[in-house]
Motif scaffolding. Structure first.
Motif, PDB file in Angstrom:
ATOM      1  N   LEU A  33       0.875  -1.309  -0.015  1.00 17.05           N
ATOM      2  CA  LEU A  33      -0.006  -0.022   0.141  1.00 17.05           C
ATOM      3  C   LEU A  33       0.791   1.224   0.172  1.00 17.05           C
ATOM      4  O   LEU A  33       1.654   1.257   0.836  1.00 17.05           O
ATOM      5  N   ASP A  34       0.527   2.270  -0.964  1.00 16.30           N
ATOM      6  CA  ASP A  34       1.224   3.351  -0.880  1.00 16.30           C
ATOM      7  C   ASP A  34       0.127   4.308  -0.312  1.00 16.30           C
ATOM      8  O   ASP A  34      -0.977   5.023  -0.916  1.00 16.30           O
ATOM      9  N   ALA A  35       0.123   4.480   0.886  1.00 19.74           N
ATOM     10  CA  ALA A  35      -0.962   5.123   1.861  1.00 19.74           C
ATOM     11  C   ALA A  35      -0.577   6.729   1.496  1.00 19.74           C
ATOM     12  O   ALA A  35      -1.776   7.403   1.664  1.00 19.74           O
ATOM     13  N   ALA A  36       0.438   7.158   1.331  1.00 22.80           N
ATOM     14  CA  ALA A  36       0.688   8.678   1.059  1.00 22.80           C
ATOM     15  C   ALA A  36       0.218   9.026  -0.301  1.00 22.80           C
ATOM     16  O   ALA A  36      -0.793  10.121  -0.411  1.00 22.80           O
ATOM     17  N   ALA A  37      -0.189   8.157  -1.352  1.00 19.08           N
ATOM     18  CA  ALA A  37      -0.701   8.527  -2.470  1.00 19.08           C
ATOM     19  C   ALA A  37      -2.246   8.653  -2.116  1.00 19.08           C
ATOM     20  O   ALA A  37      -2.952   9.379  -2.861  1.00 19.08           O
ATOM     21  N   VAL A  38      -2.703   7.649  -1.686  1.00 20.54           N
ATOM     22  CA  VAL A  38      -4.329   7.687  -1.030  1.00 20.54           C
ATOM     23  C   VAL A  38      -4.659   9.018  -0.422  1.00 20.54           C
ATOM     24  O   VAL A  38      -5.620   9.746  -0.982  1.00 20.54           O
ATOM     25  N   ARG A  39      -3.763   9.412   0.491  1.00 19.07           N
ATOM     26  CA  ARG A  39      -3.877  10.724   1.001  1.00 19.07           C
ATOM     27  C   ARG A  39      -3.999  11.917   0.067  1.00 19.07           C
ATOM     28  O   ARG A  39      -4.590  12.986   0.533  1.00 19.07           O
ATOM     29  N   GLY A  40      -2.804  11.673  -0.862  1.00 24.63           N
ATOM     30  CA  GLY A  40      -2.737  12.778  -1.978  1.00 24.63           C
ATOM     31  C   GLY A  40      -4.098  12.927  -2.734  1.00 24.63           C
ATOM     32  O   GLY A  40      -4.099  13.875  -3.546  1.00 24.63           O
ATOM     33  N   LEU A  41      -4.990  11.995  -2.553  1.00 21.74           N
ATOM     34  CA  LEU A  41      -6.051  12.091  -3.523  1.00 21.74           C
ATOM     35  C   LEU A  41      -7.131  13.183  -2.816  1.00 21.74           C
ATOM     36  O   LEU A  41      -8.147  13.411  -3.396  1.00 21.74           O
ATOM     37  N   GLY A  42      -6.839  13.537  -1.542  1.00 21.97           N
ATOM     38  CA  GLY A  42      -7.665  14.717  -1.160  1.00 21.97           C
ATOM     39  C   GLY A  42      -8.833  14.122  -0.087  1.00 21.97           C
ATOM     40  O   GLY A  42      -9.134  13.065   0.243  1.00 21.97           O
ATOM     41  N   GLU A  43      -9.319  15.077   0.467  1.00 22.60           N
ATOM     42  CA  GLU A  43     -10.547  14.683   1.566  1.00 22.60           C
ATOM     43  C   GLU A  43     -11.549  13.830   1.128  1.00 22.60           C
ATOM     44  O   GLU A  43     -12.028  13.110   1.748  1.00 22.60           O
ATOM     45  N   ASP A  44     -12.075  14.036  -0.235  1.00 23.66           N
ATOM     46  CA  ASP A  44     -13.221  13.567  -0.820  1.00 23.66           C
ATOM     47  C   ASP A  44     -12.643  11.870  -0.969  1.00 23.66           C
ATOM     48  O   ASP A  44     -13.620  11.063  -0.689  1.00 23.66           O
ATOM     49  N   GLY A  45     -11.281  11.677  -1.224  1.00 23.06           N
ATOM     50  CA  GLY A  45     -10.870  10.297  -1.384  1.00 23.06           C
ATOM     51  C   GLY A  45     -10.826   9.546  -0.112  1.00 23.06           C
ATOM     52  O   GLY A  45     -10.743   8.309  -0.375  1.00 23.06           O
ATOM     53  N   GLN A  46     -10.596  10.072   1.107  1.00 21.89           N
ATOM     54  CA  GLN A  46     -10.472   9.405   2.248  1.00 21.89           C
ATOM     55  C   GLN A  46     -11.503   8.434   2.426  1.00 21.89           C
ATOM     56  O   GLN A  46     -11.424   7.437   2.839  1.00 21.89           O
ATOM     57  N   LYS A  47     -12.818   8.980   2.150  1.00 21.74           N
ATOM     58  CA  LYS A  47     -14.281   8.279   2.369  1.00 21.74           C
ATOM     59  C   LYS A  47     -14.175   7.132   1.325  1.00 21.74           C
ATOM     60  O   LYS A  47     -14.535   6.008   1.367  1.00 21.74           O
ATOM     61  N   ARG A  48     -14.248   7.566  -0.037  1.00 24.88           N
ATOM     62  CA  ARG A  48     -14.356   6.748  -1.291  1.00 24.88           C
ATOM     63  C   ARG A  48     -13.361   5.763  -1.038  1.00 24.88           C
ATOM     64  O   ARG A  48     -13.558   4.691  -1.612  1.00 24.88           O
ATOM     65  N   PHE A  49     -11.942   5.853  -0.714  1.00 25.47           N
ATOM     66  CA  PHE A  49     -11.086   4.873  -0.751  1.00 25.47           C
ATOM     67  C   PHE A  49     -10.799   4.152   0.568  1.00 25.47           C
ATOM     68  O   PHE A  49      -9.654   3.537   0.897  1.00 25.47           O
ATOM     69  N   ALA A  50     -11.766   4.286   1.480  1.00 19.72           N
ATOM     70  CA  ALA A  50     -11.511   3.821   2.726  1.00 19.72           C
ATOM     71  C   ALA A  50     -11.137   2.199   3.019  1.00 19.72           C
ATOM     72  O   ALA A  50     -10.249   1.754   3.738  1.00 19.72           O
ATOM     73  N   ALA A  51     -11.892   1.580   1.971  1.00 19.17           N
ATOM     74  CA  ALA A  51     -11.766   0.055   1.820  1.00 19.17           C
ATOM     75  C   ALA A  51     -10.649  -0.428   1.643  1.00 19.17           C
ATOM     76  O   ALA A  51     -10.000  -1.611   1.928  1.00 19.17           O
ATOM     77  N   VAL A  52      -9.760   0.437   0.712  1.00 16.44           N
ATOM     78  CA  VAL A  52      -8.350  -0.028   0.197  1.00 16.44           C
ATOM     79  C   VAL A  52      -7.361   0.879   0.574  1.00 16.44           C
ATOM     80  O   VAL A  52      -6.221   0.918   0.159  1.00 16.44           O
ATOM     81  N   GLY A  53      -7.580   1.768   1.546  1.00 18.78           N
ATOM     82  CA  GLY A  53      -6.546   2.927   1.584  1.00 18.78           C
ATOM     83  C   GLY A  53      -5.920   2.997   3.170  1.00 18.78           C
ATOM     84  O   GLY A  53      -5.079   3.698   3.406  1.00 18.78           O
ATOM     85  N   ARG A  54      -6.001   1.590   3.733  1.00 21.76           N
ATOM     86  CA  ARG A  54      -5.571   1.413   5.003  1.00 21.76           C
ATOM     87  C   ARG A  54      -4.692   0.079   4.894  1.00 21.76           C
ATOM     88  O   ARG A  54      -4.940  -0.827   4.252  1.00 21.76           O
ATOM     89  N   PRO A  55      -3.495   0.175   5.631  1.00 18.49           N
ATOM     90  CA  PRO A  55      -2.520  -1.052   5.658  1.00 18.49           C
ATOM     91  C   PRO A  55      -3.584  -2.187   6.224  1.00 18.49           C
ATOM     92  O   PRO A  55      -4.291  -2.102   6.787  1.00 18.49           O
ATOM     93  N   SER A  56      -2.908  -3.687   5.610  1.00 17.43           N
ATOM     94  CA  SER A  56      -3.840  -4.504   5.980  1.00 17.43           C
ATOM     95  C   SER A  56      -3.474  -5.395   7.381  1.00 17.43           C
ATOM     96  O   SER A  56      -4.026  -5.992   7.947  1.00 17.43           O
ATOM     97  N   SER A  57      -2.205  -4.817   8.088  1.00 10.88           N
ATOM     98  CA  SER A  57      -2.004  -5.529   9.182  1.00 10.88           C
ATOM     99  C   SER A  57      -2.882  -5.123  10.478  1.00 10.88           C
ATOM    100  O   SER A  57      -3.471  -4.078  10.648  1.00 10.88           O
ATOM    101  N   ALA A  58      -3.178  -6.104  11.050  1.00  8.57           N
ATOM    102  CA  ALA A  58      -4.108  -6.152  12.334  1.00  8.57           C
ATOM    103  C   ALA A  58      -3.345  -5.272  13.453  1.00  8.57           C
ATOM    104  O   ALA A  58      -4.237  -5.072  14.356  1.00  8.57           O
ATOM    105  N   LEU A  59      -2.305  -5.077  13.334  1.00  7.24           N
ATOM    106  CA  LEU A  59      -1.628  -4.153  14.332  1.00  7.24           C
ATOM    107  C   LEU A  59      -2.065  -2.697  14.353  1.00  7.24           C
ATOM    108  O   LEU A  59      -1.662  -1.888  15.086  1.00  7.24           O
ATOM    109  N   LEU A  60      -2.521  -2.336  13.254  1.00  8.15           N
ATOM    110  CA  LEU A  60      -3.110  -1.117  12.925  1.00  8.15           C
ATOM    111  C   LEU A  60      -4.768  -1.056  13.162  1.00  8.15           C
ATOM    112  O   LEU A  60      -5.240  -0.152  12.656  1.00  8.15           O
ATOM    113  N   ASN A  61      -5.301  -1.958  14.016  1.00  2.93           N
ATOM    114  CA  ASN A  61      -6.834  -2.156  14.123  1.00  2.93           C
ATOM    115  C   ASN A  61      -7.186  -0.821  14.657  1.00  2.93           C
ATOM    116  O   ASN A  61      -6.793  -0.379  15.852  1.00  2.93           O
TER     117      ASN A  61
END
Length: 305
Positions: free
Chosen positions: A61-89
């Motif tokens: 995951l390039d999380a910085a790239a997702v954040r760069g999509l702007g505030e509107d993108g945060q909600k739209r990309f919520a399902a794929v914009g987070r690291p998959s590790s359970a350590l960041l639950n």
């Protein structure tokens, strides 16, 4: 839903890429070449050992790239914009007691046994929290390591710009410091799949399977803007006959499920390691990640090989 959850629901589903008559023309080399060592995806895959990709899924995951999509993108990309590790639950502060937050992670590579994150971290604050939660400082492989007694919890290495971890009983710390030639990026199937996916901000790889028709499958996410996302389904298969069969199955799904997959294209790269590549544009009412969360038809078509 996490990648691990998807894996348990869908099983070891595979993906694909090929020359599909009637959908698009045949090609022997469209898109970025798999030998492009400079790609961020291959660089990320180079941070964990090759053994990590044989026992379970791998997510980049390039999380910085997702954040760069702007505030509107945060909600739209919520399902794929987070690291998959359970350590960041989001529901569990973890051993760092809030000192580590998702927005500090710029890139992440997570596997079943180990992971490597890059970003800007409060190393002093994190290590203080680890100590307060029963972790002790030691050394493994010549590197400072934080662990809990009796092998409970993860083993962590923390600095201001990187965090690496391994799960006790599944991988040594060498899993996040692979020797030259021993990383995921050095496995030919991963290199082929990475080249097929191209410039993605996220990639989810199924486990490598050397004895099955589909050797390795992956789903990538590409976005030019917050409102435009394309999902890329790639598979490295054993031979061209398998590629043709897989392409026919994917073509059938696209046709029969219209208009769900309207605009989808299936192409092929021939060679010693044939590739089947399917691109699927998002629709206005579906969020990125739908191919692994809701619209599973293409995955199911591959799993039926």
């Amino acid at each position: 839903m996490s990648t691990a959850t998807v894996g348990s629901v869908v099983g070891a589903l595979a993906l694909s890429v090929i020359c599909l008559a009637g959908v698009t023309g045949c090609s022997s080399g469209s898109g970025r070449d798999a030998s492009d060592d400079g790609s961020p995806l291959l660089k990320g895959l180079g941070t964990v050992s090759g053994d990590s990709g044989r026992s379970g899924p791998v997510t980049y995951l390039d999380a910085a790239a997702v954040r760069g999509l702007g505030e509107d993108g945060q909600k739209r990309f919520a399902a794929v914009g987070r690291p998959s590790s359970a350590l960041l639950n989001a529901y569990d502060p973890g051993p760092w007691a809030g000192r580590l937050k998702e927005d500090q992670v710029d890139t992440a590579v997570d596997t079943k046994a180990a992971g490597h994150w890059e970003g800007s971290f409060d190393a002093a604050g994190i290590t203080a929290s680890l100590k307060a939660n029963g972790y002790t400082r030691g050394e493994q492989d010549g590197r400072e390591t934080w662990t809990r007694p009796h092998g409970k919890g993860v083993a962590l290495q923390v600095s201001k710009d990187t965090i690496s971890y391994t799960v006790p009983g599944t991988a040594p710390l060498s899993a996040v410091h692979p020797e030259e030639g021993a990383s995921l990026a050095d496995i030919e199937e991963y290199r082929r799949a990475a080249g097929c996916l191209g410039d993605v901000y996220r990639a989810d790889f199924n486990p490598l399977t050397a004895t099955k028709p589909v050797r390795l499958s992956a789903l990538g996410q590409r976005a030019g803007s917050a409102g435009k996302n394309t999902e890329v389904l790639c598979a490295v298969v054993k031979d061209e006959a398998t590629a043709r069969r897989l392409a026919a199955g994917l073509r059938s799904v696209i046709r029969e499920k219209s208009p769900r997959y309207d605009g989808a294209k299936v192409t092929v790269r021939r060679g010693e390691w044939p590739l089947v590549r399917t691109t699927v544009p998002d629709t206005a009412d579906r969020r990125p990640g739908r191919l692994m969360l809701s619209d599973l038809d293409l995955w199911l078509a591959v799993s039926g090989l």
